[in-house]
Design a protein around this motif. Sequence first.
Motif, short mmCIF file in Angstrom:
data_model
loop_
_atom_site.label_atom_id
_atom_site.label_comp_id
_atom_site.label_asym_id
_atom_site.label_seq_id
_atom_site.Cartn_x
_atom_site.Cartn_y
_atom_site.Cartn_z
N LEU A 8 1.71 -4.73 2.97
CA LEU A 8 2.97 -4.02 3.16
C LEU A 8 4.12 -4.69 2.41
CD1 LEU A 8 4.14 -1.53 4.48
CD2 LEU A 8 4.58 -2.87 6.53
N ASP A 9 4.19 -6.00 2.44
CA ASP A 9 5.24 -6.72 1.69
C ASP A 9 5.11 -6.47 0.19
OD1 ASP A 9 6.27 -7.79 4.03
OD2 ASP A 9 5.18 -9.69 3.82
N ARG A 10 3.88 -6.50 -0.31
CA ARG A 10 3.66 -6.25 -1.74
C ARG A 10 4.03 -4.82 -2.12
NH1 ARG A 10 -2.04 -9.39 -3.11
NH2 ARG A 10 -1.27 -11.49 -2.66
N TYR A 11 3.68 -3.89 -1.27
CA TYR A 11 4.02 -2.48 -1.50
C TYR A 11 5.54 -2.30 -1.52
CZ TYR A 11 4.97 2.37 -0.24
OH TYR A 11 5.49 3.63 -0.18
N PHE A 18 -2.47 7.01 -0.44
CA PHE A 18 -2.64 5.65 -0.95
C PHE A 18 -1.59 4.67 -0.43
CE2 PHE A 18 -5.20 7.70 -4.31
CZ PHE A 18 -6.33 6.89 -4.24
N THR A 19 -0.44 5.17 0.01
CA THR A 19 0.64 4.26 0.41
C THR A 19 0.87 4.19 1.92
OG1 THR A 19 2.31 5.99 0.10
CG2 THR A 19 1.84 4.55 -1.80
N THR A 20 0.09 4.92 2.68
CA THR A 20 0.19 4.81 4.14
C THR A 20 -0.25 3.40 4.54
OG1 THR A 20 -0.21 7.16 4.46
CG2 THR A 20 -0.66 5.74 6.33
N PRO A 21 0.54 2.71 5.35
CA PRO A 21 0.17 1.34 5.74
C PRO A 21 -1.23 1.27 6.35
CG PRO A 21 2.43 1.81 6.39
CD PRO A 21 1.84 3.12 5.91
#
Length: 195
Positions: free
Chosen positions: A26-29, A51-54
């Motif tokens: 999550l931090d990287r995203y 693809f971006t859902t935690p």
Amino acid sequence: MLELEKESMPYKVCTNIRTFAHKDWLDRYEKVLASGLVPNEYLDHKDYKMFTTPPHVYGQSFFHNPEEILNNESTVIKFLILGLDPIQKDRLRSQLELIEEIYVASSSPFNLEVTHINGNKGNGLKAMARFFNIPIENTVAIGDEINDIPMFQAAGLAIAMGNAEEEVKKHSDITTLSNDENGVAYAFEKYILND
């Protein structure tokens, strides 16, 4: 793995048991999203939300160190890497493609999928055909993304979805309607059940 960690990209590891996400996913995203390097068209892409859902929303566990997964008596099947910065994604892809034992593919403009060199859909189709005693020339493959190309190359009939990228269509025998137009059902009716 070292190249991937150097880039600090969000990634997941799929095993035969479950999917695990890096503890800093999550931090990287959020960092790449805040960088301003994510093209606007990615945000509107049909697969962006998936693809971006935690990872915790999908019930995926987090790992601190990749050895935790390897020591868990599981088999790694695939690395799923979120590459929202196109330059960073291309740089990592170039590095990964130097490793002979792996296969690198994509199923969207902003992801990389890393498997064993034989872990592609083409080899999967061949294995299924052998298992069910179906001559490979009697198989049909339907797809819409770059990672479907090896499957198209193996299949007796390769059908691209109408919404597929042009590169995918180039490797197909025919093109059906899009996903929104029930292209798979149309292809079955027109090209498979009528023969």
